[in-house]
Write an enzyme that holds these catalytic residues in place. Structure first.
Site, PDB file in Angstrom:
ATOM      1  CE  LYS A  96       3.013  -0.870  -9.486  1.00  0.00           C
ATOM      2  NZ  LYS A  96       3.580   0.372  -8.965  1.00  0.00           N
TER       3      LYS A  96
ATOM      4  CE1 TYR B 111       2.391  -4.090  -7.887  1.00  0.00           C
ATOM      5  CE2 TYR B 111       3.268  -5.916  -9.182  1.00  0.00           C
ATOM      6  CZ  TYR B 111       3.435  -4.676  -8.585  1.00  0.00           C
ATOM      7  OH  TYR B 111       4.640  -4.021  -8.700  1.00  0.00           O
TER       8      TYR B 111
ATOM      9  CB  SER C 147       5.746  -4.074 -12.423  1.00  0.00           C
ATOM     10  OG  SER C 147       6.055  -5.439 -12.293  1.00  0.00           O
TER      11      SER C 147
ATOM     12  CG  ASN D 175       5.980  -3.226   2.839  1.00  0.00           C
ATOM     13  OD1 ASN D 175       5.983  -4.032   3.772  1.00  0.00           O
ATOM     14  ND2 ASN D 175       6.527  -3.498   1.668  1.00  0.00           N
TER      15      ASN D 175
HETATM   16  P1  NAD Z   1       8.209  -1.130  -0.833  1.00  0.00           P
HETATM   17  O1  NAD Z   1       6.956  -1.700  -0.268  1.00  0.00           O
HETATM   18  O2  NAD Z   1       9.482  -1.425  -0.151  1.00  0.00           O
HETATM   19  O3  NAD Z   1       8.059   0.454  -1.002  1.00  0.00           O
HETATM   20  C1  NAD Z   1       6.806   1.083  -1.208  1.00  0.00           C
HETATM   21  C2  NAD Z   1       6.712   2.243  -0.236  1.00  0.00           C
HETATM   22  O4  NAD Z   1       5.441   2.886  -0.405  1.00  0.00           O
HETATM   23  C3  NAD Z   1       6.810   1.801   1.238  1.00  0.00           C
HETATM   24  O5  NAD Z   1       7.738   2.629   1.908  1.00  0.00           O
HETATM   25  C4  NAD Z   1       5.392   2.002   1.768  1.00  0.00           C
HETATM   26  O6  NAD Z   1       5.385   2.312   3.145  1.00  0.00           O
HETATM   27  C5  NAD Z   1       4.910   3.155   0.898  1.00  0.00           C
HETATM   28  N1  NAD Z   1       3.450   3.227   0.775  1.00  0.00           N
HETATM   29  C6  NAD Z   1       2.590   2.201   0.550  1.00  0.00           C
HETATM   30  N2  NAD Z   1       1.345   2.677   0.474  1.00  0.00           N
HETATM   31  C7  NAD Z   1       1.406   4.024   0.652  1.00  0.00           C
HETATM   32  C8  NAD Z   1       0.447   5.064   0.664  1.00  0.00           C
HETATM   33  N3  NAD Z   1      -0.858   4.815   0.482  1.00  0.00           N
HETATM   34  N4  NAD Z   1       0.872   6.337   0.852  1.00  0.00           N
HETATM   35  C9  NAD Z   1       2.191   6.594   1.042  1.00  0.00           C
HETATM   36  N5  NAD Z   1       3.135   5.653   1.057  1.00  0.00           N
HETATM   37  C10 NAD Z   1       2.757   4.375   0.842  1.00  0.00           C
HETATM   38  O7  NAD Z   1       8.273  -1.602  -2.375  1.00  0.00           O
HETATM   39  P2  NAD Z   1       9.452  -1.449  -3.426  1.00  0.00           P
HETATM   40  O8  NAD Z   1       9.948  -2.807  -3.730  1.00  0.00           O
HETATM   41  O9  NAD Z   1      10.411  -0.400  -3.021  1.00  0.00           O
HETATM   42  O10 NAD Z   1       8.608  -0.965  -4.689  1.00  0.00           O
HETATM   43  C11 NAD Z   1       8.469   0.398  -5.019  1.00  0.00           C
HETATM   44  C12 NAD Z   1       7.572   0.514  -6.242  1.00  0.00           C
HETATM   45  O11 NAD Z   1       8.134  -0.265  -7.306  1.00  0.00           O
HETATM   46  C13 NAD Z   1       6.161  -0.029  -6.023  1.00  0.00           C
HETATM   47  O12 NAD Z   1       5.256   0.826  -6.685  1.00  0.00           O
HETATM   48  C14 NAD Z   1       6.196  -1.388  -6.678  1.00  0.00           C
HETATM   49  O13 NAD Z   1       4.941  -1.778  -7.154  1.00  0.00           O
HETATM   50  C15 NAD Z   1       7.172  -1.152  -7.829  1.00  0.00           C
HETATM   51  N6  NAD Z   1       7.853  -2.386  -8.261  1.00  0.00           N
HETATM   52  C16 NAD Z   1       8.540  -3.148  -7.362  1.00  0.00           C
HETATM   53  C17 NAD Z   1       9.156  -4.317  -7.782  1.00  0.00           C
HETATM   54  C18 NAD Z   1       9.887  -5.199  -6.805  1.00  0.00           C
HETATM   55  O14 NAD Z   1      10.121  -6.379  -7.113  1.00  0.00           O
HETATM   56  N7  NAD Z   1      10.329  -4.710  -5.652  1.00  0.00           N
HETATM   57  C19 NAD Z   1       9.080  -4.707  -9.122  1.00  0.00           C
HETATM   58  C20 NAD Z   1       8.377  -3.905 -10.026  1.00  0.00           C
HETATM   59  C21 NAD Z   1       7.762  -2.729  -9.586  1.00  0.00           C
END
Ligand code: NAD
Ligand code: UDP
Length: 349
Positions: free
Chosen positions: A163, A159, A135, A36
């Site tokens: 978590k 989801y 989260s 992603n």
């Molecule tokens: P994002 O999708 O931009 O980043 C996640 C990254 O993980 C991406 O670069 C993706 O390519 C990589 N990835 C996915 N599956 C993978 C795998 N199996 N092996 C290696 N890499 C993998 O998301 P984000 O918004 O930067 O979120 C980062 C973290 O924070 C996530 O764990 C998400 O659940 C958590 N989070 C995000 C939010 C939000 O609103 N953005 C809120 C709360 C928690």
């Protein structure tokens, strides 16, 4: 100088945090499958971090569920700094609520099995310091607002369940043997971008989240914002959330890492939010003001699973980390617009 392994470091929050950590002088290995994200984000991070930073940043394309890829990442850490990884910051995962309802197995696999595999590799490599992306979705429909960390954990979708399961796994690891230093950081609503507009959020397809959707309406990629419910028990009837500037969030990770590395073994569980709530209508108006572009909107049915108000009690993070947010809604919109307007089609343009 510490050696850090960052999983998912090419993503939205990971890339901004990587920049802050490079600027703090750390050496980073990023393990990302680019499921992603784009490697271009990290190329720009190295550029923003200034001369010499690229030599302290190594990218490994791979999957956290693969023992082989984790071995490559830990080996890269040792090669980069001449010593094993001092800590892991674990962002990699899947995060779309609707998708998790349709594909629960994928979410349990990547989020839980991936984290389990990572923790196993950490143990094998003698690395016991971990910052984990949790989260506010864990709180489900909150009983009290602002929400303290002691609130009931009651997620309402796969989801959130995944978590909550990782949080439990990490608590079990911390209890199993002395030495673990773990921070479980519960993010509220991360938005905005680096003020340069060089890095930002680049969602695939139609954005599910409010902020990228509003940005795409302002830039002309989408016609109209649909507001999910105008009859919520809030001052203007639209939903209220605690939006946090992604640079504040990135600085929160640096603060958490500093505390873990400086203090003894512990399990830290902290909300990262601003403590301020803003409604959907306020966000749309602030984005119009920042961009000078209209954001046409229409009130539609409520979205299933939404809560009326979700706002953090951020006092524990202030007390334990000496960290609090310093950027407001106008900054989030200004920086989000800097990114969106310079990169209307994201990194792949
Ligand atoms: P994002 O999708 O931009 O980043 C996640 C990254 O993980 C991406 O670069 C993706 O390519 C990589 N990835 C996915 N599956 C993978 C795998 N199996 N092996 C290696 N890499 C993998 O998301 P984000 O918004 O930067 O979120 C980062 C973290 O924070 C996530 O764990 C998400 O659940 C958590 N989070 C995000 C939010 C939000 O609103 N953005 C809120 C709360 C928690
Ligand atoms: N929202 C909306 N229209 C959209 C996307 C979101 O009205 O196209 C609302 C949603 O109902 C919630 C707020 O904006 O009140 C934030 O939603 P988002 O999906 O960004 O975050 P979360 O629901 O995870 O807090």
């Amino acid at each position: 100088m510490t050696n850090l392994l960052i999983t998912g470091g090419a993503g939205f929050i990971g890339s901004h945090t990587a920049l802050v950590l490079l600027e703090a002088g750390h050496r980073l290995v990023v393990l990302d499958s680019y499921a992603n994200s784009s490697p271009e984000a990290l190329r720009r991070v190295a550029e923003l971090a200034g001369p010499g930073a690229a030599a302290r940043l190594q990218l490994i394309e791979g999957d956290i569920r693969s023992e082989h890829d984790l071995e490559r990442a830990f080996a890269a850490c040792s090669a980069l700094g001449g010593k094993p990884a001092d800590a892991v910051i674990h962002f990699a995962g899947l995060k779309a609520v609707g998708e998790s309802v349709a594909e629960p197995l994928r979410y349990w696999d990547v989020n839980l099995s991936g984290s389990r595999q990572l923790v196993g590799a950490m143990q094998a490599h003698g690395c016991r310091t971990l910052v984990f992306s949790s989260s506010a979705t864990l709180y489900g429909y909150p009983e009290t607002v602002p929400i303290p960390e002691t609130a009931t954990i009651a997620p309402i979708n796969p989801y959130g369940h995944s978590k909550a399961a990782v949080e439990q796994l990490l608590a079990d690891m911390a209890a199993s043997e002395p030495g673990w230093r773990i921070a479980r950081l519960r993010y509220f609503n991360p938005v905005g971008a680096h003020p340069s507009g060089r890095i930002g959020e680049d969602p695939c397809g139609i954005p599910n989240n409010l902020f990228p959707f509003v940005s795409q309406v302002a830039v002309g990629r989408r016609e109209q914002l649909q507001i999910f419910g105008g009859d919520w028990p809030t001052p203007d009837g639209s939903g209220v959330r605690d939006y946090i500037h992604v640079m504040d969030l990135a600085e929160g990770h640096r603060a958490a890492l500093d505390v873990l590395l400086a203090e003894g073994p512990q399990l830290l569980t902290l909300n990262l939010g601003s403590g301020q709530g803003h409604s959907v209508l306020e966000v749309a108006a602030a984005f119009e003001a920042a961009s000078g572009r209209p954001v046409p909107l229409k009130i539609v049915e409520r979205r299933p699973g939404d809560a009326a108000i979700t706002v953090a009690d951020p006092s524990q993070a202030a007390q334990r980390l000496g960290w609090r947010t310093s950027r407001g809604l106008a900054d989030m919109c200004r920086d989000g617009w800097a990114w969106q307007s310079a990169n209307p089609d994201g990194y792949e343009a």
